[in-house]
Design an enzyme around this catalytic site. Structure first.
Site, mmCIF file in Angstrom:
data_model
loop_
_atom_site.group_PDB
_atom_site.id
_atom_site.type_symbol
_atom_site.label_atom_id
_atom_site.label_comp_id
_atom_site.label_asym_id
_atom_site.label_seq_id
_atom_site.Cartn_x
_atom_site.Cartn_y
_atom_site.Cartn_z
ATOM 1 N N LEU A 18 45.940 17.123 43.154
ATOM 2 C CA LEU A 18 45.809 15.679 42.944
ATOM 3 C C LEU A 18 44.890 15.411 41.766
ATOM 4 C CD1 LEU A 18 46.408 12.758 44.003
ATOM 5 C CD2 LEU A 18 44.260 12.955 45.276
ATOM 6 N N LEU A 20 43.600 12.330 38.623
ATOM 7 C CA LEU A 20 43.506 10.918 38.235
ATOM 8 C C LEU A 20 44.220 10.726 36.905
ATOM 9 C CD1 LEU A 20 42.183 8.076 38.797
ATOM 10 C CD2 LEU A 20 40.396 8.794 37.196
ATOM 11 N N GLY A 21 45.261 9.903 36.892
ATOM 12 C CA GLY A 21 45.926 9.544 35.649
ATOM 13 C C GLY A 21 45.125 8.483 34.913
ATOM 14 N N ASP A 46 43.562 13.683 34.052
ATOM 15 C CA ASP A 46 44.642 13.812 33.080
ATOM 16 C C ASP A 46 44.455 12.807 31.949
ATOM 17 O OD1 ASP A 46 47.529 14.967 32.586
ATOM 18 O OD2 ASP A 46 47.637 12.806 32.216
ATOM 19 N N TYR A 51 46.653 7.975 24.447
ATOM 20 C CA TYR A 51 46.238 6.878 25.324
ATOM 21 C C TYR A 51 45.122 6.030 24.721
ATOM 22 C CZ TYR A 51 48.679 9.658 28.930
ATOM 23 O OH TYR A 51 49.591 10.380 29.651
ATOM 24 N N LYS A 80 46.527 16.157 25.824
ATOM 25 C CA LYS A 80 47.843 16.418 25.241
ATOM 26 C C LYS A 80 47.814 16.265 23.722
ATOM 27 C CE LYS A 80 49.711 14.300 29.422
ATOM 28 N NZ LYS A 80 48.529 13.482 29.781
ATOM 29 N N HIS A 113 52.616 17.057 24.071
ATOM 30 C CA HIS A 113 52.970 15.808 24.750
ATOM 31 C C HIS A 113 54.478 15.600 24.859
ATOM 32 C CE1 HIS A 113 51.010 11.665 25.666
ATOM 33 N NE2 HIS A 113 52.107 11.812 26.371
#
Length: 319
Positions: A18, A20-21, A46, A51, A80, A113
């Site tokens: 698990l 966290l995005g 992540d 972003y 990425k 990516h």
């Protein structure tokens, strides 16, 4: 408290299931999201240069480390390589910039990516001409060779790819000196990726599924493959009611139970905490089949916009 359940990667390293995005988590808010997540057991974070929030994430990571909430070696930080930096000479500088922004000496995992290169235009991550992105046909195999050197130099512990098709991954595997540890792709009830999950397991790779909640706040113009909000699906709601869980928890558990990692994004403390509580119940075999039957090939993340679908390495020409 989130479970510390981990997946063992081909390299022998372990990745928390698990994470966290952080896509669409704005600076000024994402720092606190990192703190809440770490306090509630998340160890996998992540990120991505594209972003445009890695500097803020770096502040959040630095804070939890300084406060002693967690040690660096207990975190699994992912970033990425953006499409603009596929030329081999651009890979290391891009990685170093991400490390500077995240305030780290190394990454636990660095992903390409996507397989699609675009022109490297300073200050513009989506350089366009006549309304279309300026594509670059640099071979992702050459990009991979530069990624392998990052492992040699200790800048990253593991390398992998995101948004690659099975055939592209097969081609990469056939010539890689360092095999990819992870494939990251969109995975939710409307895009179940059954074949890719089986493929990666056969290759002993790990798979991370992004957009497990179907990304209802995605910023793209309406498209023909848009999923509806999975948290409002009647089947999901029915299963959630039976287990005394939220629809979001059912969607996350759907990924976890498939034996893959998943990275739900939230910046709301209550949701971050709720999303972590998915290890104290199991979906029945019948419930999993009901959720899998909802698949129809939807894609929340639109990689075919502004001409990207015309790229020679566009990964979704065939399912």
């Amino acid at each position: 408290m989130a479970s510390t359940t981990c997946l063992t990667l081909p390299s022998g390293r372990r990745m928390p299931q698990l994470g966290l995005g952080t896509w669409l988590s704005p600076p000024g808010i994402v720092q606190h999201a990192i703190e809440v997540a770490v306090k509630n057991g998340y160890r996998h974070i992540d990120c991505a240069y594209f972003y445009d929030n890695e500097g803020a994430i770096g502040e959040g990571i630095e804070k939890v480390l300084k406060e002693g909430l967690v040690k660096r070696e207990d975190l699994f930080v992912v970033s990425k390589l953006w499409n603009s930096f596929h030329a081999p000479q651009d890979v290391k500088p891009a990685c170093l910039e991400t490390l500077r922004l995240l305030r780290l000496d190394y990454l636990d995992l660095y992903l390409i990516h996507s397989p699609m290169g675009i022109k490297n235009v300073k200050g513009d991550l989506l350089p366009q001409k006549d309304g279309k992105v300026q594509l670059d046909d640099v071979d992702y195999v050459d990009t991979w060779k530069a990624m392998e050197k990052l492992v040699d130099e200790g800048l990253v512990k593991s390398i992998g790819v995101a948004n690659f098709s099975e055939s592209q991954l097969e081609r990469l595997l056939s010539g890689a000196r360092i095999k990819p540890d992870v494939l990251q792709v969109e995975r939710h009830i409307y895009q179940t990726q059954i074949k890719l999950i089986a493929f990666t397991k056969a290759k002993r790779m790990a798979l991370t599924g992004y957009s497990p909640l179907t990304s209802p706040k995605r910023p793209f113009p309406p498209g023909k493959l848009d999923p509806k909000n999975g948290m409002e699906d009647p089947v999901v709601k029915e299963i959630a009611k039976k287990h005394g869980k939220s629809p979001a928890q059912i969607l996350i558990r759907f990924n976890i139970q498939a034996g893959i990692a998943t990275i739900p994004k939230s910046e709301t403390p209550a949701h971050i905490i709720e999303n972590s509580k998915v290890f104290d119940f199991c979906l029945t075999e019948d419930e999993v089949k009901k959720l899998e039957s909802l698949h129809w090939g939807a894609r929340a993340v639109a990689w075919d916009i502004v001409g990207m679908g015309e790229h020679k390495y566009y990964p979704f020409k065939t399912e």
